[in-house]
Design a protein around this motif. Sequence first.
Motif, PDB file in Angstrom:
ATOM      1  N   VAL A   1      49.639  38.426  46.776  1.00 39.68           N
ATOM      2  CA  VAL A   1      49.687  38.690  45.342  1.00 39.68           C
ATOM      3  C   VAL A   1      49.181  37.431  44.641  1.00 39.68           C
ATOM      4  O   VAL A   1      49.830  36.384  44.682  1.00 39.68           O
ATOM      5  N   ALA A   2      48.009  37.531  44.007  1.00 42.34           N
ATOM      6  CA  ALA A   2      47.371  36.354  43.424  1.00 42.34           C
ATOM      7  C   ALA A   2      47.931  36.025  42.045  1.00 42.34           C
ATOM      8  O   ALA A   2      48.328  34.889  41.779  1.00 42.34           O
ATOM      9  N   LYS A   3      47.956  37.007  41.161  1.00 41.39           N
ATOM     10  CA  LYS A   3      48.399  36.766  39.790  1.00 41.39           C
ATOM     11  C   LYS A   3      48.619  38.097  39.085  1.00 41.39           C
ATOM     12  O   LYS A   3      48.025  39.108  39.464  1.00 41.39           O
ATOM     13  N   PRO A   4      49.440  38.108  38.020  1.00 41.96           N
ATOM     14  CA  PRO A   4      49.589  39.326  37.231  1.00 41.96           C
ATOM     15  C   PRO A   4      48.279  39.680  36.526  1.00 41.96           C
ATOM     16  O   PRO A   4      47.445  38.814  36.252  1.00 41.96           O
ATOM     17  N   CYS A   5      48.135  40.950  36.204  1.00 39.13           N
ATOM     18  CA  CYS A   5      46.947  41.416  35.498  1.00 39.13           C
ATOM     19  C   CYS A   5      47.201  41.390  33.998  1.00 39.13           C
ATOM     20  O   CYS A   5      48.104  42.077  33.500  1.00 39.13           O
ATOM     21  N   ALA A   6      46.430  40.591  33.285  1.00 40.40           N
ATOM     22  CA  ALA A   6      46.514  40.544  31.819  1.00 40.40           C
ATOM     23  C   ALA A   6      45.725  41.715  31.250  1.00 40.40           C
ATOM     24  O   ALA A   6      44.550  41.900  31.584  1.00 40.40           O
ATOM     25  N   ARG A   7      46.379  42.495  30.394  1.00 40.76           N
ATOM     26  CA  ARG A   7      45.769  43.722  29.912  1.00 40.76           C
ATOM     27  C   ARG A   7      45.002  43.489  28.612  1.00 40.76           C
ATOM     28  O   ARG A   7      45.405  42.700  27.752  1.00 40.76           O
TER      29      ARG A   7
ATOM     30  N   ARG B   1      56.453  43.402  27.677  1.00 42.90           N
ATOM     31  CA  ARG B   1      55.647  42.844  28.760  1.00 42.90           C
ATOM     32  C   ARG B   1      54.739  41.720  28.277  1.00 42.90           C
ATOM     33  O   ARG B   1      53.744  41.412  28.943  1.00 42.90           O
ATOM     34  N   ARG B   2      55.076  41.071  27.173  1.00 45.99           N
ATOM     35  CA  ARG B   2      54.284  39.939  26.690  1.00 45.99           C
ATOM     36  C   ARG B   2      54.880  38.644  27.223  1.00 45.99           C
ATOM     37  O   ARG B   2      56.066  38.359  27.029  1.00 45.99           O
ATOM     38  N   PHE B   3      54.027  37.867  27.898  1.00 50.66           N
ATOM     39  CA  PHE B   3      54.444  36.587  28.448  1.00 50.66           C
ATOM     40  C   PHE B   3      53.371  35.557  28.116  1.00 50.66           C
ATOM     41  O   PHE B   3      52.194  35.749  28.452  1.00 50.66           O
ATOM     42  N   ASP B   4      53.760  34.473  27.456  1.00 53.13           N
ATOM     43  CA  ASP B   4      52.812  33.413  27.099  1.00 53.13           C
ATOM     44  C   ASP B   4      51.583  33.973  26.393  1.00 53.13           C
ATOM     45  O   ASP B   4      50.444  33.558  26.660  1.00 53.13           O
ATOM     46  N   GLY B   5      51.811  34.948  25.518  1.00 56.74           N
ATOM     47  CA  GLY B   5      50.722  35.480  24.714  1.00 56.74           C
ATOM     48  C   GLY B   5      49.884  36.544  25.375  1.00 56.74           C
ATOM     49  O   GLY B   5      48.926  37.041  24.769  1.00 56.74           O
ATOM     50  N   GLN B   6      50.202  36.913  26.625  1.00 55.88           N
ATOM     51  CA  GLN B   6      49.433  37.935  27.327  1.00 55.88           C
ATOM     52  C   GLN B   6      50.319  39.119  27.685  1.00 55.88           C
ATOM     53  O   GLN B   6      51.489  38.945  28.043  1.00 55.88           O
TER      54      GLN B   6
ATOM     55  N   LEU C   1      51.160  41.695  30.399  1.00 52.95           N
ATOM     56  CA  LEU C   1      50.989  41.738  31.854  1.00 52.95           C
ATOM     57  C   LEU C   1      51.493  43.066  32.404  1.00 52.95           C
ATOM     58  O   LEU C   1      52.612  43.485  32.108  1.00 52.95           O
ATOM     59  N   PHE C   2      50.648  43.695  33.227  1.00 50.67           N
ATOM     60  CA  PHE C   2      51.018  44.990  33.804  1.00 50.67           C
ATOM     61  C   PHE C   2      50.203  45.176  35.078  1.00 50.67           C
ATOM     62  O   PHE C   2      48.993  45.370  35.024  1.00 50.67           O
ATOM     63  N   GLY C   3      50.865  45.097  36.246  1.00 54.54           N
ATOM     64  CA  GLY C   3      50.178  45.192  37.533  1.00 54.54           C
ATOM     65  C   GLY C   3      49.917  43.822  38.133  1.00 54.54           C
ATOM     66  O   GLY C   3      50.045  42.792  37.454  1.00 54.54           O
ATOM     67  N   GLN C   4      49.557  43.830  39.400  1.00 54.85           N
ATOM     68  CA  GLN C   4      49.314  42.581  40.122  1.00 54.85           C
ATOM     69  C   GLN C   4      47.974  42.630  40.848  1.00 54.85           C
ATOM     70  O   GLN C   4      47.628  43.634  41.487  1.00 54.85           O
ATOM     71  N   ASN C   5      47.219  41.526  40.739  1.00 54.54           N
ATOM     72  CA  ASN C   5      45.959  41.380  41.459  1.00 54.54           C
ATOM     73  C   ASN C   5      46.223  40.879  42.878  1.00 54.54           C
ATOM     74  O   ASN C   5      47.053  39.976  43.075  1.00 54.54           O
ATOM     75  N   LEU C   6      45.495  41.443  43.840  1.00 57.31           N
ATOM     76  CA  LEU C   6      45.714  41.122  45.244  1.00 57.31           C
ATOM     77  C   LEU C   6      44.465  40.526  45.888  1.00 57.31           C
ATOM     78  O   LEU C   6      43.335  40.824  45.493  1.00 57.31           O
ATOM     79  N   LEU C   7      44.716  39.709  46.907  1.00 58.85           N
ATOM     80  CA  LEU C   7      43.681  39.152  47.771  1.00 58.85           C
ATOM     81  C   LEU C   7      44.022  39.463  49.224  1.00 58.85           C
ATOM     82  O   LEU C   7      45.169  39.760  49.558  1.00 58.85           O
ATOM     83  N   TYR C   8      43.017  39.348  50.076  1.00 59.26           N
ATOM     84  CA  TYR C   8      43.245  39.473  51.527  1.00 59.26           C
ATOM     85  C   TYR C   8      42.114  38.748  52.241  1.00 59.26           C
ATOM     86  O   TYR C   8      41.028  38.547  51.676  1.00 59.26           O
ATOM     87  N   GLN C   9      42.381  38.335  53.469  1.00 57.57           N
ATOM     88  CA  GLN C   9      41.371  37.646  54.258  1.00 57.57           C
ATOM     89  C   GLN C   9      40.770  38.537  55.350  1.00 57.57           C
ATOM     90  O   GLN C   9      39.612  38.400  55.711  1.00 57.57           O
ATOM     91  N   GLN C  10      41.574  39.433  55.887  1.00 55.91           N
ATOM     92  CA  GLN C  10      41.104  40.352  56.920  1.00 55.91           C
ATOM     93  C   GLN C  10      41.156  41.768  56.372  1.00 55.91           C
ATOM     94  O   GLN C  10      42.199  42.219  55.915  1.00 55.91           O
ATOM     95  N   GLY C  11      40.019  42.456  56.410  1.00 55.69           N
ATOM     96  CA  GLY C  11      39.969  43.825  55.930  1.00 55.69           C
ATOM     97  C   GLY C  11      40.647  44.778  56.895  1.00 55.69           C
ATOM     98  O   GLY C  11      41.374  44.383  57.808  1.00 55.69           O
TER      99      GLY C  11
END
Length: 270
Positions: A209-215, A240-245, A247-257
């Motif tokens: 989980v990389a970071k929340p998604c700013a809408r 759902r406002r945090f630090d002026g943004q 946020l709804f959902g989470q951005n993901l990363l992966y190294q192996q598909g």
Amino acid sequence: MTECILESIHIYPLKSCGGIALGEVDLDRFGPVGDRRWMVVEPSGQFLSQRQVPAMALLGVRVESCGGLLLTREGSVCEVPVPGAGALALEVTVWSDRVPALDAGDAAATWLTRALGRPCRLVYMADETRRPVDLDYALRGETVSFADGFPLLLISAASLAELNNRLAQNGHPAVPMNRFRPNLVVSGCGPFAEDGWRRIRIGGVELQVAKPCARCAIPAIDQSSGERDPYINRALAAFRRFDGQILFGQNLLYQQGGTIGVGDPVEVLE
């Protein structure tokens, strides 16, 4: 405790246009195979989205067996093959990234210009293109397609249900998940449980989980009509406002598909 599972999978072949639900999908170095490899741009190369052109929600998108697109709008149809070796190479802009792309030709540009009511062109991200994920979050040089910044967006069904409960309390109809354009929807967890996840496994694929998604404004756009309803973002901002943004959902990363499918267990590792 209910087991958390992958409820649905969605790809968006043409950035900011209609999504396609899948039973399973392979993850390659761009993200889900077929996701956001095509994009609409201004003649200058600046990307366009529903933020500027809500009518993009009304474009029908289908991926042909050859990998090309079939675009539809109010009975009009445009078939677009994958640009070949002789296609015009361009540099386009996605947020702060300058990215090489292949122009899909004048016929597609003319059709889209008429369908959207403004001059534009269609471009494709070639297989050899490497667009790095933001270095503040990348772990091992991950790359991404024309998506806003990350290869996957995950939202829990319970998070949307919580929003809809709040909308109902104020006499507003429920909104569907397509307002938020996730790739992965999970069920069996509580509202916004995904905010606390750092590492998960879906099927056999481990993801970070990389970071929340700013809408932005897109959740306010009805995907079936293209009409704006600013109340949705105001309702989100109320809780759902945090630090002026918002946020709804989470951005993901992966190294192996790998391959993930609807019904796969979602295991929280950290």
